[in-house]
Design an enzyme around this catalytic site. Structure first.
Site, PDB file in Angstrom:
ATOM      1  N   SER A  28       0.817  -1.218   0.000  1.00 16.04           N
ATOM      2  CA  SER A  28       0.000   0.000   0.000  1.00 16.04           C
ATOM      3  C   SER A  28       0.847   1.263   0.000  1.00 16.04           C
ATOM      4  CB  SER A  28      -0.933   0.005   1.215  1.00 16.04           C
ATOM      5  OG  SER A  28      -0.200   0.034   2.415  1.00 16.04           O
ATOM      6  N   LYS A  58      -6.090   4.929   7.975  1.00 15.99           N
ATOM      7  CA  LYS A  58      -4.921   5.656   7.486  1.00 15.99           C
ATOM      8  C   LYS A  58      -5.205   7.157   7.415  1.00 15.99           C
ATOM      9  CE  LYS A  58      -3.017   1.805   4.824  1.00 15.99           C
ATOM     10  NZ  LYS A  58      -2.737   1.241   3.488  1.00 15.99           N
TER      11      LYS A  58
END
Length: 829
Positions: free
Chosen positions: A679, A722
């Site tokens: 990611s 996040k």
């Protein structure tokens, strides 16, 4: 010389480096609207005041695929079509299966009872007998009644005057026969002047004179003719004596036979009366009738068992373990089902050891020896579930030695054999039993998570032989108005089951929205009801503390907040390290070759986002892209794959006519644990592009998303955590109205952000940018155009891509120049 120093963008680089964080081409209009950050519950499905008005859901939600597999697997009767139920923890797989099995009429015949009885011919091999449901206890009680009755009746019969008289008559007859033979021989001896004497050594013939036995010395002094005649007479009478002595064992045998015949005749009436009654009770079970006939014969042969306690008749290993010799006629009930039961047994074994699974033979210690008998055979879960369904947890089963292999053996042989683990380990040489195997008619249902099932399939191909049906439970369901209406009824069912207060309309809406958050997708609703139930239980607690009659939205929100607060110590320490500049994270300004990546940490089911500084340094080299995390073995395979993709992207986009002459190093700064996942690959690519172009990146933006070799940004997991992780740092340092996060556009559908993040975005103090390509991202991070190739096939020198390609060409020239210089030095040498 690096001609990039004379690029038309030299002044731009300087201005960007000195901008102090002022955005260039910030493009806030591209940011997502607050409505795109959170999907509210459809108000049309909440047509109630409280969930108490709703009808609780009778059944399961969104598991049509799994239910179809369960219905097929439980109904098919062919061998090998057992079920392996897989899914995530919290999907209530066990509850669903049990509910379906109990509510669905089974087409299986009611299973019979099983008992073990003594094998009179070979006690080491007890005999298994099947009876109709509920009849095993009746057989056990009947045999106990028979034995108890015989224990009283037989001694009374054998102590009766009639028996004693008949026994005495037989004894007298035997004695008379023996006495008559010796008397006749004595008379014959007397007529021949001989005497029949009984000595400690037996009978003997001796000469007589004047009414007295002649001593040997006197006999030897007789004249030869008299002595010879006497010896001939003695030999003749001795032969007759030997004939009589030879008949004595036969007479004694006849005596014993007569006594035994008398005993049998005396006991027969009592035995037949009891056994006839027993046979009548079980006349419809031929196998039991056969066994009772065997018992009758053994009782007649061993009537003495009820009169004394002879040892050794059954062998020391079995007889010594019986409390009484007559216990050999009792019945060991192995499995008993309710009479007239029309449902198949459903058994769940929580501790599937070998003994708990297939049964065991227990031992008792007597005089320092371990002994056993047929009454010490104990049933296992397979015995109890035979004819129905056995439910097992895969992890528990596989963690027990021998159990998995024993289960497969049982399914393959289609019979249940009691196995002794001590014999497998070779730790005992005790003589054990070998009970008759019992025919198997069983459906095994194993529960486990998906990873365990697929690993087991990879390492044990036999699983496909025995578990041909897989029921895969869904983790979530599509979020529509219809599914929200069903889901709120599911919530009402959980409340009713746990005896909790009802939810009002607003709190029910928040629970549904939280279900979408748990599903990591605004368009899904989680089916992991255990996690929802925990929140409902805690919300009910806070409602009770606040004296609320119903659970309000504030109660649910407090439950969510308190749950986070209890688990967030590590998150808070991580955030504290950043705010105190221990872990270096910039949220303002610009830096070349440096970007804020975002990662997710998960501890005991709690996830939180954490920004991480990613840096890159470049120089001329052999085309190697060094991932420091991989070099020190902190990077996982997927992370390393993501870095290698960057090499493919560079090689396929830039300086196609020259060798790749780059050495670049990438690192997650201040990362001291393992790094896994791809990611951060887009963030790594941005830092690499910035280092190559020498154009600084905005530090008020954080980046997440993976990238492929074509430069397309791909979806990642944990996008909500996040974003919130970077927002918390920015908010703690005061929002500048320029900060934000770049996320893959394909992740927009997953957004279910906290309310404070949504409020900041609504006030345009924080921005979330959906990105589809690397060019979009680098333009936003640098404020410069990424650039595309023109008609001449070249990038404009005034774009990021143009700067990168020029830098790579300069590296190639430096490398060529260096190689020529080395070659010249070698020639000179």
């Amino acid at each position: 010389m690096d001609t990039d120093q004379h690029s038309p963008l030299s002044e731009l680089r300087s201005s960007l480096a000195d901008s102090g964080g002022a955005p260039v081409n910030a493009q806030p209009s591209r940011a997502l609207s607050p409505q795109q950050l959170y999907r509210r519950t459809d108000a049309s499905v909440l047509n109630f005041k409280t969930t108490a008005e709703l009808t609780p859901l009778d059944g399961v939600v969104g598991q049509e695929r799994a239910l179809g597999a369960l219905q097929f697997g439980t109904r098919i009767r062919k061998s090998g079509f057992n079920l392996f139920v897989i899914g995530s923890a919290g999907t209530q797989m066990l509850e669903v299966v049990e509910s379906m099995l109990r509510s669905t009429p089974s087409d299986r015949p009611a299973p019979g009872d099983w008992v073990y009885v003594n094998n009179f011919e070979e006690p080491r091999r007890p005999i298994a007998i099947q009876l109709p449901p509920g009849r095993s206890m009746a057989l056990r009680d009947t045999m106990k009644h028979v034995i108890d009755d015989l224990k009283v009746a037989l001694p009374a019969l054998f102590e009766s005057e009639d028996y004693q008289a008949r026994h005495a008559a037989i004894d007298q007859t035997f004695q008379a026969k023996q006495g008559e033979a010796f008397s006749k021989l004595g008379e014959e001896a007397a007529s021949a002047s001989m005497a029949l004497l009984r000595t400690p050594m037996g009978f003997m013939i001796a000469p007589v004179r004047d009414g007295k036995v002649v001593p040997p010395d006197e006999f030897n002094a007789w004249p030869e003719p008299d002595r010879k005649a006497a010896q001939e007479t003695i030999e003749r009478l001795q032969n007759e004596l030997e004939q009589i002595v030879r008949h004595i064992p036969g007479w004694e045998r006849e005596h014993r036979d007569e006594i035994q015949k008398l005993d049998q005749q005396t006991a027969l009436a009592a035995i037949d009366q009891n056994m006839t009654e027993a046979r009548q009770k079980f006349s419809d079970v031929p196998r039991v009738v056969e066994y009772l006939d065997t018992v009758r014969g053994d009782l007649i042969e061993n009537t003495a068992l009820f009169l004394s306690r002879p040892q050794g008749e059954l062998g020391p290993a079995v007889n010594a373990a019986l409390a009484e010799p007559s216990d050999r006629y009792l019945v060991n009930v192995l499995v008993c089902h309710p009479p007239k039961s029309d449902s198949a047994p459903i058994v769940q074994e929580f501790h599937p050891t070998l003994a708990n699974l297939v049964g065991s033979v227990e031992y008792i210690s007597q005089n320092g020896f371990l002994v056993t008998n047929f009454r010490l055979i104990k049933a296992g879960a397979i015995h109890r579930a035979n004819g129905g369904f056995l439910l097992l947890d895969a992890r528990h089963l596989l963690s027990e030695a021998f159990s998995w292999q024993a289960l497969k053996r049982t399914l393959r042989q289609r019979e249940i054999r009691v196995e002794d683990v001590a014999r497998f380990l070779g730790i005992t040489s005790t003589v054990s039993l070998e009970p008759d195997p019992i025919p198997l008619d069983l459906k095994v249902i194993i529960f486990g998570d998906r990873l365990l099932y697929y690993l087991l399939s990879a390492y044990d191909p036999e699983i496909a032989e025995f578990f041909k049906v897989v029921a895969d439970f869904e983790d979530d369901v599509d979020r529509t108005a219809e599914s929200e209406a069903v889901h709120v009824r599911l919530v009402a069912s959980l409340l009713a089951k746990e005896d909790l207060r009802p939810l009002d309309r607003d709190s029910a809406a928040l629970v549904l929205e939280h279900a979408a958050r748990l599903a990591d997708d605004s368009g899904k609703l989680t089916l992991l009801t255990d996690r929802l139930k925990d929140i409902l239980v805690e919300a009910d607690f806070w409602a009770r503390e606040a004296n609320h009659l119903v659970i309000t939205r504030g109660d649910v929100q407090r439950a969510l907040d308190e749950n986070v607060r209890r688990m967030s110590r590590i998150r808070d320490r991580s955030r504290e390290a950043i705010l105190h500049d221990i872990a270096l994270i910039d949220t303002t300004g610009r830096r070349a070759g440096q970007v804020n990546g975002l990662s997710v940490l998960e501890l005991s089911g709690y996830r939180f986002g954490r920004p991480t500084r990613i840096t890159c340094r470049v120089r001329p080299g052999s085309g190697k892209l060094v991932d420091i995390e991989r070099e020190v073995e902190l990077g996982g395979a997927i992370h390393s794959k993501g870095v290698l993709i960057l090499s493919g992207f560079l090689a396929g986009r830039y300086a196609l006519d020259v060798p790749m002459s780059l050495f670049a190093s990438l690192v997650f700064e201040q990362s001291y644990g393992g790094v896994e996942g791809d990611s951060a690959s887009s963030a790594e690519l941005y830092s690499l592009m910035s280092a190559l172009s020498d154009v600084p990146l905005r530090q008020d933006l954080a980046v997440t998303g993976s990238v492929n070799q074509r430069g397309e940004i791909q979806a990642i997991g944990g996008v909500n955590e996040k974003i919130e992780g970077f927002f918390d740092i920015c908010a703690a340092r005061d929002l500048t109205a320029t900060q934000g996060v770049l996320i893959p556009k394909s992740n927009v559908q997953h957004l279910m952000l906290r309310q404070d993040v949504i409020d900041a975005c609504a006030e345009r103090k924080f921005f979330i940018y959906p990105i589809e390509t690397v060019d979009e991202g680098i333009s936003l991070l640098t404020g410069c155009e990424a650039g595309t190739r023109g008609p001449d096939g070249a990038y404009s020198a005034e774009t990021i891509n143009g700067l990168i390609e020029a830098r790579l060409r300069s590296f190639a020239r430096v490398l060529v120049h260096s190689q020529r210089a080395r070659s010249y030095e070698q020639d000179e040498t």
